[in-house]
Write an enzyme that holds these catalytic residues in place. Structure first.
Site, PDB file in Angstrom:
ATOM      1  N   LYS A   1     -16.207  -3.117   7.053  1.00 47.23           N
ATOM      2  CA  LYS A   1     -17.401  -2.404   6.665  1.00 47.23           C
ATOM      3  C   LYS A   1     -18.496  -3.369   7.073  1.00 47.23           C
ATOM      4  CE  LYS A   1     -14.748  -1.549   2.553  1.00 47.23           C
ATOM      5  NZ  LYS A   1     -14.213  -2.339   1.195  1.00 47.23           N
TER       6      LYS A   1
ATOM      7  N   GLY B   1      -8.630  -5.560   5.469  1.00 48.37           N
ATOM      8  CA  GLY B   1      -9.604  -6.030   6.297  1.00 48.37           C
ATOM      9  C   GLY B   1      -9.364  -5.213   7.457  1.00 48.37           C
TER      10      GLY B   1
ATOM     11  N   GLU C   1     -10.336   2.205  -3.711  1.00 51.76           N
ATOM     12  CA  GLU C   1     -10.631   2.808  -2.627  1.00 51.76           C
ATOM     13  C   GLU C   1     -10.299   4.267  -2.492  1.00 51.76           C
ATOM     14  OE1 GLU C   1     -11.776  -1.002   0.223  1.00 51.76           O
ATOM     15  OE2 GLU C   1      -9.900  -0.107   0.633  1.00 51.76           O
TER      16      GLU C   1
ATOM     17  N   ARG D   1      -8.897  -7.829  -6.108  1.00 51.00           N
ATOM     18  CA  ARG D   1      -9.730  -9.200  -6.134  1.00 51.00           C
ATOM     19  C   ARG D   1     -11.475  -8.760  -5.997  1.00 51.00           C
ATOM     20  NH1 ARG D   1     -11.746  -7.826  -1.126  1.00 51.00           N
ATOM     21  NH2 ARG D   1     -10.141  -6.704   0.169  1.00 51.00           N
TER      22      ARG D   1
ATOM     23  N   HIS E   1     -15.864   6.673   3.187  1.00 58.26           N
ATOM     24  CA  HIS E   1     -15.285   5.689   2.266  1.00 58.26           C
ATOM     25  C   HIS E   1     -15.985   5.568   0.862  1.00 58.26           C
ATOM     26  CE1 HIS E   1     -13.085   1.737   1.839  1.00 58.26           C
ATOM     27  NE2 HIS E   1     -14.009   1.655   0.908  1.00 58.26           N
TER      28      HIS E   1
ATOM     29  N   LYS F   1       0.736  -1.301   0.007  1.00 60.25           N
ATOM     30  CA  LYS F   1       0.017  -0.003   0.169  1.00 60.25           C
ATOM     31  C   LYS F   1       0.898   1.022   0.219  1.00 60.25           C
ATOM     32  CE  LYS F   1      -3.483  -0.321   2.759  1.00 60.25           C
ATOM     33  NZ  LYS F   1      -4.293  -0.589   3.953  1.00 60.25           N
TER      34      LYS F   1
HETATM   35  P1  ADP Z   1     -13.832  -5.984   1.289  1.00 64.44           P
HETATM   36  O1  ADP Z   1     -13.470  -4.628   1.171  1.00 64.44           O
HETATM   37  O2  ADP Z   1     -14.115  -6.850   0.512  1.00 64.44           O
HETATM   38  O3  ADP Z   1     -14.841  -5.981   2.409  1.00 64.44           O
HETATM   39  P2  ADP Z   1     -11.959  -6.782   3.323  1.00 64.44           P
HETATM   40  O4  ADP Z   1     -10.676  -5.896   3.491  1.00 64.44           O
HETATM   41  O5  ADP Z   1     -12.873  -6.238   4.529  1.00 64.44           O
HETATM   42  O6  ADP Z   1     -12.573  -6.468   1.955  1.00 64.44           O
HETATM   43  O7  ADP Z   1     -11.582  -8.215   3.439  1.00 64.44           O
HETATM   44  C1  ADP Z   1     -12.643  -9.146   2.652  1.00 64.44           C
HETATM   45  C2  ADP Z   1     -12.298 -10.473   3.443  1.00 64.44           C
HETATM   46  O8  ADP Z   1     -10.844 -11.030   3.512  1.00 64.44           O
HETATM   47  C3  ADP Z   1     -12.780 -10.227   4.870  1.00 64.44           C
HETATM   48  O9  ADP Z   1     -13.388 -11.381   5.103  1.00 64.44           O
HETATM   49  C4  ADP Z   1     -11.294 -10.293   5.496  1.00 64.44           C
HETATM   50  O10 ADP Z   1     -11.491 -10.773   6.745  1.00 64.44           O
HETATM   51  C5  ADP Z   1     -10.504 -10.837   4.828  1.00 64.44           C
HETATM   52  N1  ADP Z   1      -9.205 -10.409   4.534  1.00 64.44           N
HETATM   53  C6  ADP Z   1      -8.846  -9.460   4.071  1.00 64.44           C
HETATM   54  N2  ADP Z   1      -7.291  -9.291   4.206  1.00 64.44           N
HETATM   55  C7  ADP Z   1      -6.813 -10.469   4.401  1.00 64.44           C
HETATM   56  C8  ADP Z   1      -5.603 -11.047   4.516  1.00 64.44           C
HETATM   57  N3  ADP Z   1      -4.504 -10.317   4.099  1.00 64.44           N
HETATM   58  N4  ADP Z   1      -5.447 -12.214   5.007  1.00 64.44           N
HETATM   59  C9  ADP Z   1      -6.521 -12.912   5.244  1.00 64.44           C
HETATM   60  N5  ADP Z   1      -7.755 -12.527   5.177  1.00 64.44           N
HETATM   61  C10 ADP Z   1      -7.805 -11.214   4.740  1.00 64.44           C
HETATM   62  P1  ADP Z   2      -7.466  -1.950   4.745  1.00 67.10           P
HETATM   63  O1  ADP Z   2      -6.399  -2.566   3.623  1.00 67.10           O
HETATM   64  O2  ADP Z   2      -7.352  -2.687   5.947  1.00 67.10           O
HETATM   65  O3  ADP Z   2      -9.074  -2.212   3.907  1.00 67.10           O
HETATM   66  P2  ADP Z   2      -7.549   0.719   4.222  1.00 67.10           P
HETATM   67  O4  ADP Z   2      -6.504   1.469   3.703  1.00 67.10           O
HETATM   68  O5  ADP Z   2      -8.729   0.444   2.870  1.00 67.10           O
HETATM   69  O6  ADP Z   2      -7.014  -0.676   4.926  1.00 67.10           O
HETATM   70  O7  ADP Z   2      -8.379   1.560   5.176  1.00 67.10           O
HETATM   71  C1  ADP Z   2      -9.392   0.993   5.990  1.00 67.10           C
HETATM   72  C2  ADP Z   2     -10.311   2.026   6.461  1.00 67.10           C
HETATM   73  O8  ADP Z   2      -9.616   2.729   7.639  1.00 67.10           O
HETATM   74  C3  ADP Z   2     -11.024   2.712   5.535  1.00 67.10           C
HETATM   75  O9  ADP Z   2     -12.101   2.648   4.939  1.00 67.10           O
HETATM   76  C4  ADP Z   2     -11.229   4.209   6.404  1.00 67.10           C
HETATM   77  O10 ADP Z   2     -12.533   4.086   7.215  1.00 67.10           O
HETATM   78  C5  ADP Z   2     -10.020   3.976   7.297  1.00 67.10           C
HETATM   79  N1  ADP Z   2      -8.996   4.997   6.879  1.00 67.10           N
HETATM   80  C6  ADP Z   2      -7.869   4.598   6.139  1.00 67.10           C
HETATM   81  N2  ADP Z   2      -6.890   5.551   5.870  1.00 67.10           N
HETATM   82  C7  ADP Z   2      -7.431   6.720   6.501  1.00 67.10           C
HETATM   83  C8  ADP Z   2      -7.097   7.991   6.652  1.00 67.10           C
HETATM   84  N3  ADP Z   2      -5.867   8.443   6.204  1.00 67.10           N
HETATM   85  N4  ADP Z   2      -7.783   8.808   7.216  1.00 67.10           N
HETATM   86  C9  ADP Z   2      -8.896   8.512   7.895  1.00 67.10           C
HETATM   87  N5  ADP Z   2      -9.400   7.452   7.886  1.00 67.10           N
HETATM   88  C10 ADP Z   2      -8.581   6.329   7.175  1.00 67.10           C
HETATM   89 MG    MG Z   3      -9.541  -1.056   2.312  1.00 68.84          MG
END
Ligand code: ADP
Ligand code: ADP
Ligand code: MG
Length: 456
Positions: free
Chosen positions: A232, A159, A270, A286, A203, A111
């Site tokens: 989410k 996640g 995102e 994905r 988001h 990232k």
């Molecule tokens: P989405 O935006 O599709 O909800 P999430 O980041 O919440 O994406 O992840 C989708 C699913 O994959 C969730 O059930 C989460 O627990 C799982 N997940 C996400 N990242 C990982 C990871 N690096 N390793 C294992 N499971 C993951």
């Molecule tokens: P993941 O890979 O776990 O999904 P994200 O980078 O998509 O991580 O961030 C997950 C959530 O955290 C976002 O949906 C948002 O709600 C919050 N978030 C992430 N980055 C920021 C930021 N710079 N400022 C405020 N909220 C954030």
């Molecule tokens: Mg995310």
């Protein structure tokens, strides 16, 4: 071969059956009775319940795929779906990985590195560190430069894991250590970077499709601001209240982002939205949990598109053919207890009834008498509705939650129901802080309703 489980394995299987593609379910010992295992053309056990021994066991999965004569591997979401080594290993074994190339996953997957790539491609990114920060001192320097408060984030994150908020220099050492430890435990990679904490953002993410002939389109946006601890809970398409100019700019930025990494297949870009500004946050390489809301408003079957693209067919939709109609909502029903700090509590499904009717879709692998395994995540069902207007969709979802019955373990269904009446949600004004702010009041309300029902 379907290298996943749960509702997404079933979702992929359904698309395959409609396209007359035979399926092999690669499953763990804990999933022998799973619905997708029963419905697949063939099913092969790849190992014990623990994900590391089965759904993450690359050697076993590849052996099964080869031995059963599969052409391709669908990784679903989670597990190996964003693992570039697995994508490469599939290609090396002569199997089509149904997703982007290992190279594209690598580019989007870190990232921190993805931010640099996006900046260079002209996509706005959240202010933050230039690349990773490798010590508390470096993090402090970067934080002072972008301004407090900041978020420490894992480069390999997903996640909502490996993220910590930090209000000032005094909190930094502890937040850094915690985020790093969580990242190491969840992703086997503890590289950290840092972003300015955007206060009260939304988001908003954009679904994209890219074929192997170089066509890239987007299918509009989704709002996923209703989150608990960055995870989410309720999603909708399109994102409410975006100006047409902002919407168009985000769609175009998402296409640029996909081109910048040489993307192929279905993916999500995102963004954080703050007023009229938007910032790239990450790219998910994905299919996503919430893809269904986009399917409902565009009429495009995204898994079918993934399979078409993977088999080398050009996109059969042009950007100008994409029409977003009405409004779709999704509630994630999790086996968890909101009254006990959302502790996961899967168990046996003693009684189950899913809602139906016009504009209702339920994606779930549950059936009466099945057992939800404690080994995997707690997503039990996705309830989706489509309405001509947002208010119609909200009313339909309330009706669905009134009908939905699951006995055997607690779920967050009542909480979702309360959210659907909250004036901030009804007005389409939720930011990512919404749930944390109103959770105590929402839980208190559903508790009082429960007590009143018990009295009568
Ligand atoms: P989405 O935006 O599709 O909800 P999430 O980041 O919440 O994406 O992840 C989708 C699913 O994959 C969730 O059930 C989460 O627990 C799982 N997940 C996400 N990242 C990982 C990871 N690096 N390793 C294992 N499971 C993951
Ligand atoms: P993941 O890979 O776990 O999904 P994200 O980078 O998509 O991580 O961030 C997950 C959530 O955290 C976002 O949906 C948002 O709600 C919050 N978030 C992430 N980055 C920021 C930021 N710079 N400022 C405020 N909220 C954030
Ligand atoms: Mg995310």
């Amino acid at each position: 071969m379907i290298a996943n489980r749960g509702e997404i394995a079933l979702r992929v299987l359904r698309a395959c059956r409609e396209m007359e593609i035979e399926t092999v379910a690669a499953y763990s010992e804990a999933d022998a009775e799973a619905l997708h295992v029963q419905l697949a053309t063939e099913a092969v056990c790849v190992g014990p319940a623990r994900a590391a021994d089965s759904y993450l066991n690359q050697g076993a999965l590849l052996t099964v795929a080869k031995a059963s004569g599969c052409d391709g591997v669908h990784p679903g979401y989670g597990f190996l779906s964003e693992n570039p080594e697995f994508a490469d290993a599939c290609a090396k074994a002569g199997l089509i990985f149904i997703g982007p190339s290992g190279d594209a996953i690598r580019k989007a997957g870190s990232k921190s590195a993805a931010r640099d790539l996006m900046k260079a491609a002209g996509v706005p990114v959240t202010p933050g560190s230039d690349g990773p920060v490798s010590s508390v001192e470096e993090a402090l320097e970067a934080a002072e430069a972008v301004g407090w408060p900041v978020l420490l984030k894992a480069s390999a994150g997903g996640g909502g894991r490996g993220i910590r908020r930090c209000g000032g220099a005094a909190d930094l050492p502890a937040a850094y250590a915690e985020a790093k430890a969580e990242a190491a435990a969840c992703f086997g990679n503890d590289e950290m970077y840092l972003e300015k904490l955007v206060l009260s953002p939304r988001h908003v993410e954009v679904q994209i499709l890219a074929d192997r002939q170089g066509h890239v389109i987007h299918l509009g946006d989704r709002d996923c601001s209703v989150q608990r601890r960055n995870q989410k809970l309720i999603e909708e398409a399109p994102a409410p209240g975006l100006s047409p100019a902002l919407r168009q700019a985000m769609g175009e930025a998402a296409v640029k982002a996909a081109r910048a990494v040489g993307y192929e297949g279905a993916g999500t870009v995102e963004f954080l939205v703050d007023g009229d500004s938007f910032y790239f946050m990450e790219m998910n390489t994905r299919i996503q949990v919430e893809h269904g809301v986009t399917e409902l408003v565009t009429g495009v079957d995204l898994v079918r598109q993934q399979l078409r693209i993977a088999s080398g067919l050009p996109l059969d939709i042009r950007q100008e053919d994409v029409r977003v109609r009405g409004c779709a909502l999704e509630c994630r029903i999790n086996a968890e207890d909101p009254e006990a700090d959302f502790r996961p509590c899967p168990g046996k499904v003693e009684f189950l009834h899913f809602p139906g009717g016009a504009g209702v879709r339920v994606d779930s692998c549950l059936y009466n008498g099945c057992v939800m395994s404690p080994y995997y995540d707690s997503l039990a069902a996705k309830l989706l509705v489509y309405g001509g207007t947002r208010l119609e969709a909200i009313r339909k979802m309330r009706r669905c939650l009134e009908e939905f019955t699951l006995e055997g373990f607690p779920t967050n269904a009542e909480l979702a129901y309360e959210i659907l009446f909250h004036p901030v949600f009804v007005r389409g004004r939720c930011t990512t802080g919404f749930l944390d702010e109103y959770l105590p009041a929402l839980l208190d309300f559903s508790r009082r309703v429960g007590e009143r029902e018990a009295d009568t």
